[in-house]
Design an enzyme around this catalytic site. Sequence first.
Site, short mmCIF file in Angstrom:
data_model
loop_
_atom_site.label_atom_id
_atom_site.label_comp_id
_atom_site.label_asym_id
_atom_site.label_seq_id
_atom_site.Cartn_x
_atom_site.Cartn_y
_atom_site.Cartn_z
N ARG A 117 7.90 -34.25 -38.00
CA ARG A 117 7.64 -35.49 -38.73
C ARG A 117 6.36 -36.18 -38.29
O ARG A 117 5.95 -36.07 -37.13
CB ARG A 117 8.80 -36.47 -38.53
CG ARG A 117 10.14 -35.98 -39.06
CD ARG A 117 11.22 -37.03 -38.83
NE ARG A 117 12.52 -36.58 -39.34
CZ ARG A 117 13.61 -37.34 -39.34
NH1 ARG A 117 13.56 -38.57 -38.84
NH2 ARG A 117 14.75 -36.87 -39.82
N HIS A 142 7.53 -31.66 -42.17
CA HIS A 142 7.08 -30.27 -42.36
C HIS A 142 5.92 -30.16 -43.36
O HIS A 142 5.85 -29.20 -44.13
CB HIS A 142 8.24 -29.40 -42.82
CG HIS A 142 9.33 -29.26 -41.80
ND1 HIS A 142 9.12 -29.40 -40.46
CD2 HIS A 142 10.67 -28.98 -41.95
CE1 HIS A 142 10.26 -29.22 -39.80
NE2 HIS A 142 11.21 -28.97 -40.67
N HIS A 213 9.33 -20.37 -38.37
CA HIS A 213 10.66 -21.00 -38.40
C HIS A 213 11.76 -19.96 -38.59
O HIS A 213 12.65 -20.14 -39.43
CB HIS A 213 10.71 -22.05 -39.52
CG HIS A 213 11.69 -23.16 -39.30
ND1 HIS A 213 13.04 -22.94 -39.13
CD2 HIS A 213 11.51 -24.49 -39.22
CE1 HIS A 213 13.65 -24.10 -38.98
NE2 HIS A 213 12.76 -25.06 -39.01
N ASP A 285 18.58 -30.00 -31.49
CA ASP A 285 17.50 -30.04 -32.48
C ASP A 285 16.36 -30.83 -31.84
O ASP A 285 15.93 -31.85 -32.38
CB ASP A 285 17.99 -30.69 -33.77
CG ASP A 285 17.03 -30.49 -34.95
OD1 ASP A 285 15.98 -29.83 -34.75
OD2 ASP A 285 17.32 -30.99 -36.05
N GLU A 350 11.14 -22.61 -32.04
CA GLU A 350 9.91 -23.00 -32.72
C GLU A 350 8.86 -23.47 -31.71
O GLU A 350 8.97 -24.57 -31.17
CB GLU A 350 10.19 -24.11 -33.73
CG GLU A 350 11.25 -23.76 -34.76
CD GLU A 350 11.73 -24.99 -35.50
OE1 GLU A 350 10.91 -25.61 -36.22
OE2 GLU A 350 12.91 -25.36 -35.37
#
Length: 392
Positions: A117, A142, A213, A285, A350
């Site tokens: 973000r 993204h 990803h 996350d 990632e």
Amino acid sequence: MKYLRHDIAQTWLAIALSLVVYICSYSHASAQQLTQSGLDAGRFVTTIDGKQTGLFTLTNNNGMEACITNYGARLVSLMTPNWTGRMEDVVLGYDNIGDYIVQGQNFGAAMGRYVGRISGPAFTIDGKIYPLQDNGKGYISHGGNPGFQNRVWDVVEQGPQKLVLRYVSPDGENGFPGELTVLLTYTLTDQNSLDVDFNAITTKPTVINFTNHSFFNISGEPNRDILSHHLWIDSKRYAEYDKNKNVTGKWRKVKRTPFNFKKPREIGERIDRDNEQLAITNGYDHTFLLRHPANMRKPAAILYEPRSGRTLTVYTTEPAIHIYTANGLKGDQRGKGGILYGKRSAVCLETMHPSDSPNKPQFPSTLLRPGENYHSKTVFKFSTEPKILMKK
């Protein structure tokens, strides 16, 4: 009449035999067109925005196979051996281009211009404010919509073990300044690694943050979750979220928290602990700051799966790695092999810069200026251990 019936019977027998031969030949031909992972390349051919999509297959001398589509520069499948030598697919994805378009998800995609973000959504370079595409929630995610994952990339070079793709992002795309030319190189090496190289140049000062990803389940059984996978991360700190899942700019210590993977631990061991940061994202996350950034001789993370004996070691030039345990999958997306992908059926590794770096000067810079060459490399290296080492 007897001979007539005999002739008719012989004729029907001949037709039946011919039909069997035709079916067998057709089946053999169809099988020959399938990749090792069972993909039909023809199901990836279509035209989007005037450009043709396709499926491209890489193989190394050890029998590994990687299949990539130029729609979103996505890794569709990756066949690697388990401890017995059996080849299995270790990434989630779809078996046709239509599902990538309609069902979405970022399975295997190249994310950009900026993965994660950016708040505002805007950033400032040299005193000038650049407003970005607004999703109505106060940030762009993204790279906006459409992002690089929704674009058809040009095929620049294709070989048995190497694929080079290019995307030219126009000046002002989703608000980002500068015409950005990106080259992405996939290489399947004989050391059993999939190397992912990004290179980029710009015509104006801009910010960029790319990653691959891929959703990994290195058990080779995507109908199982990844909670028994063992994870090690070369990190002592992770980025803090506010209650809305925006990074605050602070780094929290992993010590004495469920985020401590300085020693290998099962992912599921503490994923449901009563923890305010885990509650915000319903699992892992989060972005971990690496202790040895840009050091390709030091692993950033190691993932191990006991039943298959597979180990995935990640090396990167990036300063951080984002761990996502597919908390958002709900079992309503049918992937390769007809399998419904359930919650926590994969883990994403990632390699990237932290979210909102353009507005957080304490984070590593993502600024790229004209005349500079951006380069980011990540190596996903696979190996196996004998079954005797699988015991805890």
